[in-house]
Design a protein around this motif. Structure first.
Motif, short mmCIF file in Angstrom:
data_model
loop_
_atom_site.label_atom_id
_atom_site.label_comp_id
_atom_site.label_asym_id
_atom_site.label_seq_id
_atom_site.Cartn_x
_atom_site.Cartn_y
_atom_site.Cartn_z
N LEU A 36 0.83 -1.20 0.00
CA LEU A 36 0.00 0.00 0.00
C LEU A 36 0.87 1.25 0.00
N GLN A 37 1.90 1.27 0.83
CA GLN A 37 2.80 2.42 0.87
C GLN A 37 3.52 2.59 -0.47
N CYS A 38 3.93 1.49 -1.09
CA CYS A 38 4.57 1.57 -2.40
C CYS A 38 3.60 2.12 -3.45
N PHE A 39 2.34 1.69 -3.37
CA PHE A 39 1.32 2.20 -4.28
C PHE A 39 1.16 3.71 -4.13
N LEU A 40 1.12 4.19 -2.89
CA LEU A 40 1.00 5.63 -2.65
C LEU A 40 2.23 6.37 -3.16
N PHE A 41 3.42 5.82 -2.94
CA PHE A 41 4.65 6.45 -3.42
C PHE A 41 4.67 6.52 -4.94
N ILE A 42 4.24 5.45 -5.59
CA ILE A 42 4.20 5.45 -7.06
C ILE A 42 3.19 6.49 -7.55
N GLY A 43 2.07 6.62 -6.87
CA GLY A 43 1.08 7.64 -7.25
C GLY A 43 1.63 9.05 -7.11
N VAL A 44 2.39 9.32 -6.05
CA VAL A 44 3.00 10.65 -5.87
C VAL A 44 4.03 10.90 -6.97
N THR A 45 4.82 9.89 -7.29
CA THR A 45 5.82 10.05 -8.34
C THR A 45 5.16 10.32 -9.69
N LEU A 46 4.13 9.57 -10.01
CA LEU A 46 3.42 9.79 -11.27
C LEU A 46 2.71 11.13 -11.29
N TYR A 47 2.17 11.56 -10.15
CA TYR A 47 1.56 12.88 -10.10
C TYR A 47 2.60 13.96 -10.43
N GLY A 48 3.78 13.85 -9.84
CA GLY A 48 4.84 14.82 -10.13
C GLY A 48 5.19 14.85 -11.60
N TRP A 49 5.24 13.67 -12.22
CA TRP A 49 5.56 13.57 -13.65
C TRP A 49 4.48 14.24 -14.50
N PHE A 50 3.22 13.88 -14.27
CA PHE A 50 2.14 14.42 -15.10
C PHE A 50 1.86 15.90 -14.80
N ALA A 51 2.06 16.33 -13.57
CA ALA A 51 1.90 17.76 -13.27
C ALA A 51 2.99 18.57 -13.97
N ASN A 52 4.19 18.01 -14.04
CA ASN A 52 5.27 18.69 -14.75
C ASN A 52 4.98 18.77 -16.24
N ARG A 53 4.44 17.68 -16.81
CA ARG A 53 4.05 17.70 -18.23
C ARG A 53 2.96 18.74 -18.49
N PHE A 54 1.97 18.78 -17.61
CA PHE A 54 0.89 19.76 -17.74
C PHE A 54 1.45 21.18 -17.67
N HIS A 55 2.32 21.42 -16.71
CA HIS A 55 2.90 22.75 -16.55
C HIS A 55 3.71 23.15 -17.78
N ARG A 56 4.53 22.24 -18.25
CA ARG A 56 5.42 22.56 -19.37
C ARG A 56 4.63 22.72 -20.67
N HIS A 57 3.75 21.77 -20.98
CA HIS A 57 3.08 21.80 -22.29
C HIS A 57 1.89 22.76 -22.34
N VAL A 58 1.06 22.75 -21.32
CA VAL A 58 -0.17 23.55 -21.38
C VAL A 58 0.08 24.97 -20.90
N LEU A 59 0.68 25.12 -19.72
CA LEU A 59 0.81 26.46 -19.15
C LEU A 59 1.91 27.28 -19.81
N LEU A 60 3.03 26.67 -20.11
CA LEU A 60 4.15 27.43 -20.68
C LEU A 60 4.10 27.50 -22.20
N GLN A 61 3.89 26.36 -22.87
CA GLN A 61 3.95 26.34 -24.33
C GLN A 61 2.58 26.42 -25.00
N GLU A 62 1.52 26.36 -24.21
CA GLU A 62 0.14 26.41 -24.70
C GLU A 62 -0.12 25.40 -25.80
N GLU A 63 0.39 24.18 -25.60
CA GLU A 63 0.15 23.08 -26.53
C GLU A 63 -1.04 22.27 -26.04
#
Length: 156
Positions: free
Chosen positions: A37-64
């Motif tokens: 369960l703890q590993c599942f939560l850690f993986i979810g936090v890691t994936l959230y960081g990845w997809f939030a970074n993608r959202f920030h870079r592509h949508v907010l900065l580059q407006e793609e």
């Protein structure tokens, strides 16, 4: 948006740290399934960081435009990361309210580790701050995803 950028850098660093911890945690979880369960939560936090970074870079900065699937991944992992935040904040508050809960464990450790109770309080403080900042970032990202919903398109 500068505060969101600074918060994003912090979340990315925290997610990277969690990713490294997860690598070792998965090996431990193979031997002890209760840690899954703890590993599942850690993986979810890691994936959230990845997809939030993608959202920030592509949508907010580059407006793609991004596929709607990216939005779904971001939202699902944000829910898992928020559960991690709630658990982390509640555990940190519990340790602060009852600092003597680890006395039995500390008695079993060698005498040179006598300052471990202060170390545990410091770790609880760090966990509280990290989880609080992550929860703020998650809420802010949800607001931004709703505001920029037009940038998510259905795949062809």
């Amino acid at each position: 948006m500068i505060v969101y950028r600074i918060l994003s850098v912090f979340v990315n660093l925290f997610s990277a740290l969690i990713a490294v911890i997860t690598l070792f945690g998965v090996m431990y979880a193979i031997a002890n399934p209760a840690a899954l369960l703890q590993c599942f939560l850690f993986i979810g936090v890691t994936l959230y960081g990845w997809f939030a970074n993608r959202f920030h870079r592509h949508v907010l900065l580059q407006e793609e435009r991004l596929p709607r699937r990216q939005k779904d991944w971001l939202q699902v992992n944000a829910i898992v990361a928020f559960i991690f935040c709630v658990l982390g904040i509640s555990n940190a508050v519990y340790v602060y309210r009852n600092p003597n809960i680890f006395d039995d464990v500390l008695k079993q450790l060698p005498p040179e580790m006598a300052a471990s109770q202060q170390l545990l309080l410091n770790i609880s403080t760090g966990l509280f701050v990290c989880c609080l900042l992550l929860a703020i970032h998650i809420a802010w990202t949800y607001i931004l995803v709703r505001k920029h919903a037009a940038y998510f398109t259905d795949e062809a």
